[in-house]
Design a protein around this motif. Structure first.
Motif, PDB file in Angstrom:
ATOM      1  N   GLY A  78      -7.978 -23.016-120.349  1.00 20.45           N
ATOM      2  CA  GLY A  78      -7.480 -21.656-120.246  1.00 20.45           C
ATOM      3  C   GLY A  78      -6.292 -21.425-121.147  1.00 20.45           C
ATOM      4  N   LEU A  79      -5.636 -20.302-120.900  1.00 20.87           N
ATOM      5  CA  LEU A  79      -4.459 -19.900-121.663  1.00 20.87           C
ATOM      6  C   LEU A  79      -3.221 -20.056-120.791  1.00 20.87           C
ATOM      7  N   VAL A  80      -2.257 -20.826-121.283  1.00 19.00           N
ATOM      8  CA  VAL A  80      -1.008 -20.992-120.554  1.00 19.00           C
ATOM      9  C   VAL A  80       0.159 -20.891-121.524  1.00 19.00           C
ATOM     10  N   GLN A  81       1.326 -20.601-120.987  1.00 21.25           N
ATOM     11  CA  GLN A  81       2.525 -20.521-121.812  1.00 21.25           C
ATOM     12  C   GLN A  81       3.076 -21.912-122.099  1.00 21.25           C
ATOM     13  N   PRO A  82       3.817 -22.048-123.177  1.00 22.94           N
ATOM     14  CA  PRO A  82       4.474 -23.333-123.450  1.00 22.94           C
ATOM     15  C   PRO A  82       5.299 -23.791-122.251  1.00 22.94           C
ATOM     16  N   GLY A  83       5.208 -25.085-121.967  1.00 22.10           N
ATOM     17  CA  GLY A  83       5.897 -25.638-120.811  1.00 22.10           C
ATOM     18  C   GLY A  83       5.058 -25.641-119.546  1.00 22.10           C
ATOM     19  N   VAL A 120       0.903 -37.445-126.477  1.00 23.50           N
ATOM     20  CA  VAL A 120       0.803 -36.918-125.115  1.00 23.50           C
ATOM     21  C   VAL A 120       1.397 -37.852-124.075  1.00 23.50           C
ATOM     22  N   LYS A 121       1.855 -39.012-124.488  1.00 21.11           N
ATOM     23  CA  LYS A 121       2.422 -39.966-123.534  1.00 21.11           C
ATOM     24  C   LYS A 121       3.598 -39.345-122.788  1.00 21.11           C
ATOM     25  N   GLY A 122       3.593 -39.534-121.484  1.00 21.09           N
ATOM     26  CA  GLY A 122       4.649 -38.987-120.660  1.00 21.09           C
ATOM     27  C   GLY A 122       4.399 -37.562-120.213  1.00 21.09           C
ATOM     28  N   ARG A 123       3.410 -36.901-120.801  1.00 19.02           N
ATOM     29  CA  ARG A 123       3.098 -35.512-120.428  1.00 19.02           C
ATOM     30  C   ARG A 123       1.718 -35.383-119.795  1.00 19.02           C
ATOM     31  N   PHE A 124       0.766 -36.185-120.241  1.00 17.29           N
ATOM     32  CA  PHE A 124      -0.608 -36.118-119.745  1.00 17.29           C
ATOM     33  C   PHE A 124      -0.906 -37.338-118.895  1.00 17.29           C
ATOM     34  N   THR A 125      -1.765 -37.140-117.897  1.00 17.51           N
ATOM     35  CA  THR A 125      -2.201 -38.239-117.053  1.00 17.51           C
ATOM     36  C   THR A 125      -3.703 -38.143-116.846  1.00 17.51           C
ATOM     37  N   ILE A 126      -4.405 -39.223-117.144  1.00 13.50           N
ATOM     38  CA  ILE A 126      -5.845 -39.283-116.893  1.00 13.50           C
ATOM     39  C   ILE A 126      -6.068 -40.049-115.595  1.00 13.50           C
ATOM     40  N   SER A 127      -7.025 -39.583-114.807  1.00 17.38           N
ATOM     41  CA  SER A 127      -7.317 -40.247-113.543  1.00 17.38           C
ATOM     42  C   SER A 127      -8.790 -40.059-113.225  1.00 17.38           C
ATOM     43  N   ARG A 128      -9.257 -40.771-112.226  1.00 10.24           N
ATOM     44  CA  ARG A 128     -10.665 -40.690-111.866  1.00 10.24           C
ATOM     45  C   ARG A 128     -10.815 -40.662-110.356  1.00 10.24           C
ATOM     46  N   THR A 135     -15.873 -37.849-111.028  1.00  9.55           N
ATOM     47  CA  THR A 135     -15.089 -36.901-111.820  1.00  9.55           C
ATOM     48  C   THR A 135     -13.852 -37.571-112.401  1.00  9.55           C
ATOM     49  N   VAL A 136     -13.576 -37.224-113.647  1.00  9.95           N
ATOM     50  CA  VAL A 136     -12.367 -37.668-114.333  1.00  9.95           C
ATOM     51  C   VAL A 136     -11.504 -36.438-114.595  1.00  9.95           C
ATOM     52  N   TYR A 137     -10.222 -36.610-114.441  1.00 15.98           N
ATOM     53  CA  TYR A 137      -9.276 -35.499-114.609  1.00 15.98           C
ATOM     54  C   TYR A 137      -8.302 -35.783-115.739  1.00 15.98           C
ATOM     55  N   LEU A 138      -7.790 -34.717-116.295  1.00 10.93           N
ATOM     56  CA  LEU A 138      -6.686 -34.819-117.244  1.00 10.93           C
ATOM     57  C   LEU A 138      -5.630 -33.816-116.816  1.00 10.93           C
ATOM     58  N   GLN A 139      -4.551 -34.326-116.258  1.00 11.58           N
ATOM     59  CA  GLN A 139      -3.429 -33.481-115.873  1.00 11.58           C
ATOM     60  C   GLN A 139      -2.510 -33.342-117.076  1.00 11.58           C
ATOM     61  N   MET A 140      -2.287 -32.117-117.484  1.00 12.15           N
ATOM     62  CA  MET A 140      -1.492 -31.852-118.685  1.00 12.15           C
ATOM     63  C   MET A 140      -0.261 -31.047-118.295  1.00 12.15           C
ATOM     64  N   ASN A 141       0.903 -31.631-118.500  1.00 10.30           N
ATOM     65  CA  ASN A 141       2.172 -30.980-118.186  1.00 10.30           C
ATOM     66  C   ASN A 141       2.988 -30.779-119.459  1.00 10.30           C
ATOM     67  N   SER A 142       3.986 -29.939-119.350  1.00  7.75           N
ATOM     68  CA  SER A 142       4.886 -29.668-120.482  1.00  7.75           C
ATOM     69  C   SER A 142       4.096 -29.350-121.746  1.00  7.75           C
TER      70      SER A 142
END
Length: 116
Positions: A10-15, A63-71, A77-84
């Motif tokens: 989707g579309l999100v703002q920076p941060g 992306v280190k420190g900002r993204f987290t991959i998990s299952r 299902t595999v996820y990608l949590q994307m922060n900052s």
């Protein structure tokens, strides 16, 4: 074979944050490794994060420190949590599954746009 279905772009703002999901058509235990890749306009597809069947993970430096991959094995299902998130994270994100002896499989991709 493996069918992969991504969602969550989707579309999100920076941060801001987003969580991508990749649902596989078979048990994750039968898949050697899964990963998230991205491709920005005019650029090559690049690995963002990967996770093995033993849950070992690896990340691109960007992306280190900002993204987290998990299952979630129960949900296949595999996820990608994307922060900052940053504008340079804008790309089409693809899920990948590597099956030993069978090759690599790709999802259809999900658009992630970071913009104010």
């Amino acid at each position: 074979q493996v069918q992969l279905v991504e969602s969550g772009g989707g579309l999100v703002q920076p941060g801001g944050s987003l969580r991508l999901s990749c649902a596989a058509s078979r048990s994750l235990f039968s898949i050697y490794a899964m990963g998230w890749y991205r491709q920005a306009p005019g650029k090559q597809r690049e690995l963002v994060a990967g996770i093995s069947s033993g849950s070992s993970t690896n990340y691109a430096d960007a992306v280190k420190g900002r993204f987290t991959i998990s299952r979630d094995n129960a949900k296949n299902t595999v996820y990608l949590q994307m922060n900052s998130l940053k504008p340079e994270d804008t790309a089409v994100y693809y899920c990948n599954a590597e099956v030993l002896g069978a090759g690599n499989y790709w999802g259809q991709g999900t658009q992630v746009t970071i913009s104010s």
